[in-house]
Design an enzyme around this catalytic site. Structure first.
Site, short mmCIF file in Angstrom:
data_model
loop_
_atom_site.label_atom_id
_atom_site.label_comp_id
_atom_site.label_asym_id
_atom_site.label_seq_id
_atom_site.Cartn_x
_atom_site.Cartn_y
_atom_site.Cartn_z
N ASP A 163 0.77 -1.53 0.35
CA ASP A 163 0.14 -0.20 -0.27
C ASP A 163 1.06 1.14 -0.06
O ASP A 163 0.28 2.28 -0.61
CB ASP A 163 -1.40 -0.03 1.52
N GLU A 207 -2.23 -5.12 -3.42
CA GLU A 207 -1.62 -4.39 -2.61
C GLU A 207 0.07 -5.49 -2.17
O GLU A 207 1.35 -5.31 -2.31
CB GLU A 207 -2.20 -3.42 -1.90
#
Length: 236
Positions: A50, A122
Site C-alpha cells: 500500500d 497491493e
C-alpha cells in the site's frame, strides 16, 4: 471434478516479473483463511505494498502531469489507489484462480471479492518491492496502472469546483451563476442558468434543478476555454 491447478507462469507473464524469491509471491496470494497460511497470509505484504503503491503513483503523477497543481495531483492519487482501482488491476492480472483460500471462501466466490483482489494487488506490489527493490515495484505499478493513470474511471472533480479552481488560479473572483430562465410546472421545473467569470463571456446550462444547470453551465465554459476536453469530460 477436481479443479485444475492454474499455471503460475501465466501470472508471472502478465506481471512481467520473475521472482528471485518465489515464496514472496506465494505469500502474496495466500488468504488468511487458507489452511497453508499458518500466519503467513498476504496481510503484511499488503501493508507494505500500500505504501509502495502510494509513493510510486505519486512519483508517476508528478512526472506525468508537470503543470498540475497539488490539489489535482492529490485527487488523481486518491482515485488510483482506491480499492476499486486496485481490484481492477488484480482482475487484469487474473489473480483470482491463483488465490489460496479456505474451502468456505473458495466455494462462496471470494476469488471475485473486490476487497480481497485489491488487497492481493497491493500484496504483490509489496512482494516485488522486497524481491527486486523500489524500481522493480515502480515499474510494475507503471505498467499495470498506466491505463487508469491516463483515463480515470471517475471525474476527478465536478465542473463547478473545477471552474472555481481555474478562476482562482488566474487570480479572478469566483464564478457567478444567475437564472436566465425558469419554466415548467412546480413538480417538474426546468432551469437555464448562465455562469460568468470576469474577463470571459458567459455560458449557459440547462437542467431539472439549479444544481444540475449550474454544473452544465460550468462544464460548457470549461470546454470552451480549453480547460477540459470533450474526449475526457464529454459535453453532458
Amino acid at each position: 471434478m477436481k479443479r485444475r491447478k492454474p499455471n503460475l507462469d501465466e501470472l508471472l507473464k502478465r506481471l512481467d516479473y520473475r521472482f528471485e524469491k518465489p515464496e514472496l509471491l506465494d505469500e502474496a496470494l495466500t488468504h488468511v483463511s487458507a489452511p497453508q497460511a499458518a500466519g503467513q497470509s498476504y496481510q503484511r505484504l499488503e501493508f507494505l505494498g500500500d505504501r509502495v503503491l502510494g509513493l510510486s503513483i505519486a512519483e508517476l503523477l508528478y512526472s506525468t502531469f508537470p503543470g498540475a497543481p497539488e490539489g489535482e495531483l492529490s485527487r488523481r492519487l486518491a482515485e488510483l489507489v482506491r480499492r476499486e482501482s486496485c481490484a481492477e488491476v488484480a482482475i487484469a492480472w487474473d489473480v483470482g484462480p491463483h488465490l489460496k483460500l479456505g474451502a468456505g471462501e473458495a466455494h462462496s466466490g471470494e476469488r471475485r471479492n473486490q476487497t480481497i483482489l485489491a488487497d492481493v494487488c497491493e500484496a504483490i506490489i509489496g512482494a516485488v518491492f522486497l524481491d527486486g527493490g523500489y524500481e522493480a515495484a515502480r515499474s510494475l505499478v507503471e505498467r499495470s496502472f498506466r491505463t487508469l493513470l491516463a483515463a480515470p474511471r471517475r471525474p476527478l472533480r465536478d465542473p463547478k469546483s473545477a471552474l472555481q479552481e481555474w478562476a482562482q488560479g488566474r487570480g479572478l473572483p469566483p464564478p457567478t451563476y444567475t437564472i436566465a430562465e425558469q419554466s415548467g410546472p412546480d413538480h417538474a421545473p426546468k432551469f437555464r442558468i448562465m455562469v460568468t467569470v470576469k474577463g470571459t463571456e458567459g455560458e449557459f446550462g440547462q437542467g431539472a434543478s439549479k444544481r444540475v444547470a449550474e454544473q452544465a453551465a460550468a462544464r460548457s465554459l470549461l470546454l470552451r476555454e480549453g480547460v477540459w476536453t470533450e474526449e475526457e469530460h464529454g459535453t453532458a
